[in-house]
Every structure is written in structure tokens, then in C-alpha cells.
Scaffold this motif. Structure first.
Motif, PDB file in Angstrom:
ATOM      1  N   PRO A  42      40.555  43.660  41.301  1.00 42.17           N
ATOM      2  CA  PRO A  42      40.923  42.931  40.057  1.00 42.17           C
ATOM      3  C   PRO A  42      41.261  41.531  40.552  1.00 42.17           C
ATOM      4  O   PRO A  42      41.673  41.240  41.833  1.00 42.17           O
ATOM      5  N   PRO A  43      41.202  40.303  39.850  1.00 43.10           N
ATOM      6  CA  PRO A  43      41.300  39.110  40.086  1.00 43.10           C
ATOM      7  C   PRO A  43      42.710  38.898  40.681  1.00 43.10           C
ATOM      8  O   PRO A  43      43.840  39.466  39.921  1.00 43.10           O
ATOM      9  N   SER A  44      43.107  37.847  41.545  1.00 46.65           N
ATOM     10  CA  SER A  44      44.401  37.662  41.823  1.00 46.65           C
ATOM     11  C   SER A  44      45.333  37.079  40.818  1.00 46.65           C
ATOM     12  O   SER A  44      44.613  36.278  40.187  1.00 46.65           O
ATOM     13  N   PRO A  45      46.358  37.481  40.678  1.00 47.15           N
ATOM     14  CA  PRO A  45      47.067  36.849  39.464  1.00 47.15           C
ATOM     15  C   PRO A  45      47.730  35.476  39.693  1.00 47.15           C
ATOM     16  O   PRO A  45      48.031  34.830  38.658  1.00 47.15           O
ATOM     17  N   TYR A  46      47.327  34.742  40.953  1.00 53.24           N
ATOM     18  CA  TYR A  46      47.667  33.540  41.236  1.00 53.24           C
ATOM     19  C   TYR A  46      46.433  32.892  41.305  1.00 53.24           C
ATOM     20  O   TYR A  46      45.965  32.312  42.328  1.00 53.24           O
ATOM     21  N   THR A  47      45.986  32.341  40.186  1.00 54.52           N
ATOM     22  CA  THR A  47      44.707  31.581  39.950  1.00 54.52           C
ATOM     23  C   THR A  47      44.948  30.307  39.535  1.00 54.52           C
ATOM     24  O   THR A  47      46.184  29.973  39.293  1.00 54.52           O
ATOM     25  N   HIS A  48      43.920  29.474  39.114  1.00 55.80           N
ATOM     26  CA  HIS A  48      44.166  28.081  38.715  1.00 55.80           C
ATOM     27  C   HIS A  48      44.900  28.067  37.548  1.00 55.80           C
ATOM     28  O   HIS A  48      45.862  27.284  37.342  1.00 55.80           O
ATOM     29  N   ARG A  49      44.560  29.156  36.597  1.00 57.16           N
ATOM     30  CA  ARG A  49      45.020  29.128  35.130  1.00 57.16           C
ATOM     31  C   ARG A  49      46.487  29.511  35.348  1.00 57.16           C
ATOM     32  O   ARG A  49      47.272  29.029  34.592  1.00 57.16           O
ATOM     33  N   ALA A  50      46.810  30.249  36.225  1.00 52.37           N
ATOM     34  CA  ALA A  50      48.294  30.657  36.268  1.00 52.37           C
ATOM     35  C   ALA A  50      49.075  29.947  36.827  1.00 52.37           C
ATOM     36  O   ALA A  50      50.253  29.837  36.382  1.00 52.37           O
TER      37      ALA A  50
END
Length: 111
Positions: A34-42
Motif C-alpha cells: 500500500p502507498p506510504s502514509p507520508y506522501t506529498h498530499r499527506a
């Protein structure tokens, strides 16, 4: 016989490790993490939350301490019984304003 088994166990372990790596690679391609929770949007959302919290703190501080910084309505006129007039070497600065407009950028200082 023991030496032969020892000599053959090394290529078997290397071959088994290669098979394991190939299967693991195949599995990860078919089932991505699953994608990392710390993305640019986050990161943007966290920054907005911090800015809102900072705005709230500044607004509360201004509401509590704003009257201390407001200019007095009418300064007492100096007279014979009044306090002496003190001249300041600092330039006059208007009272702070509670508007939301960004401050103008500071002038560049040359060394």
C-alpha cells in the motif's frame, strides 16, 4: 561421502536462494505494498493543519494582548505639571493590524 554432500550443498543453497528471490520479486509485482502514509498530499495536509493551529494561536494572543499594543486615544499634553516629553530615536511604527494579508518582503541587505 560427507565431503561430497558438503560440496553439493553450496550450489543447492545458491540455487534455492535465486529461486526464492525470483518468486519474491514476482509476488511483489503482483501484490504491491500500500502507498506510504507520508506522501506529498499527506505532507500538504499536515502543513495546513499546522498553519491553522498557528493562526489560531496568533489570533488568540492578539485578542488577549491586542489592546496593550493599540495606540492610546489621546496622549496627555505636556505642561508645567505634566511629565516631560521624551524624544525617541526610533522611527514611528504604526500599530499592528489584524489583517490576513501577507507582509511585504524585506529589503535585501548588501554586505
Amino acid at each position: 561421502m560427507g565431503d561430497v554432500l558438503l560440496a553439493l550443498s553450496i550450489p543447492v543453497l545458491v540455487f534455492g536462494g535465486g529461486i526464492y528471490a525470483a518468486c519474491d520479486c514476482w509476488w511483489r509485482r503482483r501484490h504491491p505494498a500500500p502507498p506510504s502514509p507520508y506522501t506529498h498530499r499527506a505532507a500538504r495536509l499536515a502543513e495546513q493543519d499546522m498553519l491553522l493551529l498557528a493562526e489560531e494561536i496568533v489570533d488568540d494572543a492578539y485578542a488577549a494582548l491586542g489592546p496593550l499594543y493599540d495606540a492610546p486615544a489621546a496622549p496627555p499634553a505636556p505642561g508645567p505639571g505634566g511629565p516631560p516629553t521624551v524624544l525617541s530615536s526610533l522611527p514611528f511604527r504604526p500599530a499592528s493590524t489584524p489583517d490576513r494579508a501577507p507582509s511585504p518582503p524585506a529589503a535585501v541587505q548588501k554586505p
